[in-house]
Motif scaffolding. Structure first.
Motif, short mmCIF file in Angstrom:
data_model
loop_
_atom_site.label_atom_id
_atom_site.label_comp_id
_atom_site.label_asym_id
_atom_site.label_seq_id
_atom_site.Cartn_x
_atom_site.Cartn_y
_atom_site.Cartn_z
N TYR A 168 0.81 -1.22 0.00
CA TYR A 168 0.00 0.00 0.00
C TYR A 168 0.85 1.28 0.00
CZ TYR A 168 -3.31 -3.60 1.26
OH TYR A 168 -4.06 -4.76 1.26
N LYS A 169 2.15 1.14 -0.23
CA LYS A 169 3.04 2.30 -0.31
C LYS A 169 3.84 2.23 -1.61
CE LYS A 169 3.40 2.76 4.71
NZ LYS A 169 4.32 2.76 5.90
N PRO A 170 3.22 2.55 -2.73
CA PRO A 170 3.86 2.39 -4.05
C PRO A 170 5.07 3.27 -4.27
CG PRO A 170 1.77 3.55 -4.26
CD PRO A 170 1.82 3.02 -2.86
N GLY A 171 5.28 4.28 -3.44
CA GLY A 171 6.44 5.13 -3.61
C GLY A 171 7.75 4.38 -3.49
N ALA A 172 7.75 3.24 -2.80
CA ALA A 172 8.98 2.47 -2.61
C ALA A 172 9.21 1.44 -3.71
CB ALA A 172 8.95 1.77 -1.25
N TYR A 173 8.27 1.27 -4.63
CA TYR A 173 8.37 0.22 -5.64
C TYR A 173 9.63 0.29 -6.49
CZ TYR A 173 3.43 -1.06 -4.78
OH TYR A 173 2.25 -1.46 -4.23
N PRO A 174 10.00 1.46 -7.04
CA PRO A 174 11.14 1.48 -7.97
C PRO A 174 12.42 0.89 -7.37
CG PRO A 174 9.92 3.53 -8.09
CD PRO A 174 9.35 2.78 -6.93
N GLY A 175 12.76 1.24 -6.14
CA GLY A 175 13.97 0.71 -5.52
C GLY A 175 13.90 -0.79 -5.30
N VAL A 176 12.72 -1.27 -4.97
CA VAL A 176 12.55 -2.71 -4.75
C VAL A 176 12.72 -3.48 -6.06
CG1 VAL A 176 10.84 -4.47 -4.12
CG2 VAL A 176 11.09 -2.42 -2.72
N LEU A 177 12.32 -2.88 -7.17
CA LEU A 177 12.34 -3.56 -8.46
C LEU A 177 13.65 -3.43 -9.21
CD1 LEU A 177 8.75 -2.61 -9.67
CD2 LEU A 177 9.57 -4.91 -9.12
N ASP A 178 14.56 -2.63 -8.75
CA ASP A 178 15.83 -2.40 -9.45
C ASP A 178 16.57 -3.71 -9.70
OD1 ASP A 178 17.90 -0.83 -10.59
OD2 ASP A 178 19.03 -1.01 -8.72
N SER A 179 16.85 -4.01 -10.97
CA SER A 179 17.62 -5.20 -11.40
C SER A 179 16.92 -6.52 -11.11
CB SER A 179 19.01 -5.20 -10.76
OG SER A 179 19.74 -4.06 -11.13
N VAL A 180 15.63 -6.49 -10.89
CA VAL A 180 14.89 -7.72 -10.60
C VAL A 180 14.38 -8.34 -11.90
CG1 VAL A 180 12.75 -8.62 -9.59
CG2 VAL A 180 14.24 -7.11 -8.26
N GLY A 181 14.58 -9.66 -12.05
CA GLY A 181 14.09 -10.36 -13.23
C GLY A 181 12.93 -11.29 -12.94
N ARG A 182 12.88 -11.78 -11.68
CA ARG A 182 11.84 -12.75 -11.32
C ARG A 182 11.28 -12.38 -9.95
NH1 ARG A 182 15.95 -17.63 -12.19
NH2 ARG A 182 17.36 -15.88 -11.74
N VAL A 183 10.03 -12.79 -9.70
CA VAL A 183 9.40 -12.43 -8.42
C VAL A 183 8.51 -13.56 -7.93
CG1 VAL A 183 7.42 -11.29 -9.53
CG2 VAL A 183 8.05 -10.67 -7.18
#
Length: 286
Positions: free
Chosen positions: A50-65
């Motif tokens: 519920y805090k989308p502002g943090a999404y970009p840093g979490v997704l950096d260089s991620v290929g799979r989830v």
């Protein structure tokens, strides 16, 4: 191609096991949880649906989830789908969603996300496990009532469930995340045998030496009991799942764990017996 694997809910029942298996195998893991709790061998980060502002840093260089929906949310697609769209734009190419055997593609809650995955990613899988064996050994409402009163309360009647070990779920998840190709399908996961809650109570009694019984409730009483701990709408859904079990909806076993991992799923009795060096529910194991 990005090779970091993001594990959402990395301190939870399946997420912790997935993260541990991945790091043990030498994969680069970003372990995401609401409090960013440390996960051995992984990069731990704070994550809140519920805090989308943090999404970009979490997704950096991620290929799979590995995706675990926000708990207790009846409409998780509202936060999950915008996240997945941003993930795809950031280079994520494979998603493995933890769903439920009780919720089909297009069904309520995570069923909406399930339906959307094929349109978002070329590589995807949805794990649809039956009810967890750990519901009787962890922090679940059943485990608490067993510990406090020696009772399991459900509206399942004589209905049987192919209860599955969270370790087996994690093993399948790791294969889906790291295999050469994603299954691009949903995988219904069960243990080796269907058990009623009477059976579960009897096995706990036999293995631990503590008498545990199954108390049968009506749908209404089960709903009201759960509603004291969670929103009424969610309590009604869970009580409805109990009623579906009573009607035979979960009385099945699949060969998915064996087919994907190459070994049979663990039985509930074996799970308890492997706890012999620990204390189970406050009672020393025999």
């Amino acid at each position: 191609m990005s090779d970091t694997i993001l594990v959402i809910g990395a301190t939870g029942t399946t997420g912790s096991r997935v993260a541990a298996r991945l790091t043990a195998a030498g994969h680069q893991v970003r372990a995401a949880s609401r409090h960013g709790s440390p996960v051995p061998g992984a990069e731990s980060v704070s994550f809140d649906w519920y805090k989308p502002g943090a999404y970009p840093g979490v997704l950096d260089s991620v290929g799979r989830v590995y995706l675990i929906p926000p708990p207790g949310d009846m409409a998780p697609a509202a936060v999950m789908l915008p996240f997945l769209e941003r993930a795809r734009a950031a280079g994520l190419y494979r998603a493995v969603l933890l769903g439920s055997s009780a919720i089909p593609q297009g069904g309520p809650a995570c069923g909406v996300v399930h339906e959307a995955l094929p349109g978002l990613f070329e590589q995807w899988a949805v794990l649809r496990p039956s009810w967890f064996m750990q519901n009787f050994t962890g922090a679940h409402v059943h485990a608490k009532s067993i510990e406090e009163d020696g009772v399991i309360m459900t509206a399942t009647g004589d209905g049987r469930v192919g209860f599955v070990d969270a370790d087996d779920i994690a093993a399948v998840a790791v294969h889906a995340l790291t295999g050469e190709h994603a299954p691009n399908t949903d995988l219904v996961l069960t243990g080796p045998e269907p058990l009623s809650h009477d059976d579960i109570a009897a096995i706990i009694t036999q293995v631990t030496g503590r008498t545990v019984v199954h108390r049968r409730l009506s749908y209404e009483r089960m709903r009201d009991r759960l509603a004291a701990q969670m929103p009424l709408e969610y309590a009604a859904m869970l009580a409805g799942m109990d009623r579906a079990i009573a009607e035979g909806a979960e009385d099945r076993v699949t060969g998915t764990v064996q087919r994907i991992t190459g070994r049979p799923p663990r039985s509930f009795r074996a799970l308890l017996e492997q706890e012999t060096r620990r204390t189970f529910l406050g009672v020393p194991m025999r």
